[in-house]
Design a protein around this motif. Sequence first.
Motif, short mmCIF file in Angstrom:
data_model
loop_
_atom_site.label_atom_id
_atom_site.label_comp_id
_atom_site.label_asym_id
_atom_site.label_seq_id
_atom_site.Cartn_x
_atom_site.Cartn_y
_atom_site.Cartn_z
N ALA A 110 0.87 -1.13 -0.07
CA ALA A 110 0.06 -0.10 -0.29
C ALA A 110 0.98 1.26 0.03
O ALA A 110 1.98 1.16 0.58
N VAL A 111 0.38 2.35 -0.54
CA VAL A 111 1.02 3.66 -0.42
C VAL A 111 0.18 4.62 -0.01
O VAL A 111 -1.28 4.61 -0.39
N GLN A 112 0.58 5.73 0.49
CA GLN A 112 -0.23 6.82 1.02
C GLN A 112 0.01 7.80 0.03
O GLN A 112 1.18 8.34 -0.11
N VAL A 113 -1.10 8.54 -0.45
CA VAL A 113 -1.03 9.46 -1.44
C VAL A 113 -1.80 10.65 -1.23
O VAL A 113 -3.00 10.31 -0.87
N VAL A 114 -1.48 11.96 -1.34
CA VAL A 114 -2.46 12.90 -0.96
C VAL A 114 -3.56 13.15 -1.72
O VAL A 114 -3.39 12.99 -3.00
N THR A 115 -4.71 13.62 -1.01
CA THR A 115 -6.01 13.57 -1.95
C THR A 115 -6.43 15.12 -2.09
O THR A 115 -7.06 15.51 -3.10
N CYS A 123 -1.68 -2.73 -5.99
CA CYS A 123 -1.23 -1.80 -4.90
C CYS A 123 -2.22 -1.00 -4.32
O CYS A 123 -3.00 -0.34 -4.93
N LEU A 124 -2.51 -1.15 -2.93
CA LEU A 124 -3.50 -0.05 -2.32
C LEU A 124 -3.03 1.17 -2.16
O LEU A 124 -1.96 1.71 -1.96
N VAL A 125 -3.98 2.16 -2.74
CA VAL A 125 -3.80 3.64 -2.51
C VAL A 125 -4.57 4.22 -1.59
O VAL A 125 -5.72 4.57 -1.73
N GLU A 126 -3.84 4.54 -0.19
CA GLU A 126 -4.45 4.98 0.96
C GLU A 126 -4.44 6.69 0.90
O GLU A 126 -3.55 7.21 0.27
N ALA A 127 -5.53 7.27 1.42
CA ALA A 127 -5.69 8.69 1.26
C ALA A 127 -4.75 9.40 2.25
O ALA A 127 -4.59 8.61 3.49
N ALA A 128 -4.11 10.42 1.97
CA ALA A 128 -3.35 10.99 2.85
C ALA A 128 -3.52 12.53 2.72
O ALA A 128 -4.16 12.88 1.73
N SER A 129 -3.05 13.62 3.65
CA SER A 129 -3.40 15.03 3.49
C SER A 129 -2.05 15.56 3.67
O SER A 129 -0.75 15.10 3.95
#
Length: 294
Positions: free
Chosen positions: A184-189, A242-248
Amino acid sequence: MRLLVTGAAGMLGHDVMRAGERSGHELVLVDLPEIDITDPPAVDALLDRLRAQPGSLDAIVNCAAWTDVDGAESKRELAHAVNADGAGNLARGAARIDVPLLHISTDYVFDGVAPLDAGGRARAYVESDPTGPRSVYGSTKLDGERQVLAASPRHLVVRTAWLYGVDGPNFVETMLRLAGERDAVQVVTDQIGSPTWSGHLAPAILGLLERELSGLVHLTGAGEVSWNGFAREIFRQADVECLVEAASSEQMARPAPRPAWSALASERDDVLPMPDWRDGLAGYLAARAGMMRA
Ligand SMILES: NC(=O)c1ccc[n+]([C@@H]2O[C@H](COP(=O)([O-])OP(=O)(O)OC[C@H]3O[C@@H](n4cnc5c(N)ncnc54)[C@H](OP(=O)(O)O)[C@@H]3O)[C@@H](O)[C@H]2O)c1
């Protein structure tokens, strides 16, 4: 046309070279250390030499820049020397020999607060919208724009955004690498913009030069998306799990503030829109696969 390309060893410079060769232009490619655009006598000597040669010089494309956005925060003078005064040196030199300069600028000249349309919805920034850079990089690029446009009415400034290409480190490569390392990766929304493949941008800017446009132009992949949405589309098109998780942006703080809203569009009727950003991504992945096979 006989074209001088400065910053030719960079990401966009490489694609300008490929696009120029495909279109049958004669190209003079320069970069550091051969030519430093912060050195006015060196710039003038190069321009005089090229003008005196057979074929003279028809136009200049400046892809040279200080592009380390975070590094610019602590190295303001160095970034300013390249992005503002370096661009100005080229622009004044080009004006002196009466040759148009096409200079590349950025969405970072805006403050990142979305302008609203008549219905109250966010709309893309157009050329006449007020600027308001919030980073050192953005303010040096804005100063560069002003120096270029003040030097000659024949010069052209092209603002682009979220650029990626096969010859530079970029977001798509970072995502694909991370997908190989984790689930998984955390990427800004909360940052929205217009991803732009340099393989689409390069022929488009050469088209502007061929049609002798001048002034200010916005040119990016059409449409807009968040970095998070871009990451999802990268994995979908590349067929990667790959999971794309929300980040700020707050969670992912960097030295230089990023504009929350970066979508650009042109209000000019002499500018053709570029392909959709998803098509740009497809083109990039195909070009990348071709390079891996070669
Ligand atoms: N990348 C993006 O997301 C993005 C987005 C919007 C706009 N832009 C703009 O698009 C343009 C091209 O960007 P890019 O991503 O292709 O940049 P890049 O890959 O960093 O290429 C810039 C080139 O300029 C060279 N350079 C730096 N200082 C110079 C100097 N004083 N004299 C001559 N050459 C010099 C660099 O050499 P070294 O590598 O040796 O320093 C490099 O080869 C820039 O104007 C940038 O501001 C980029």
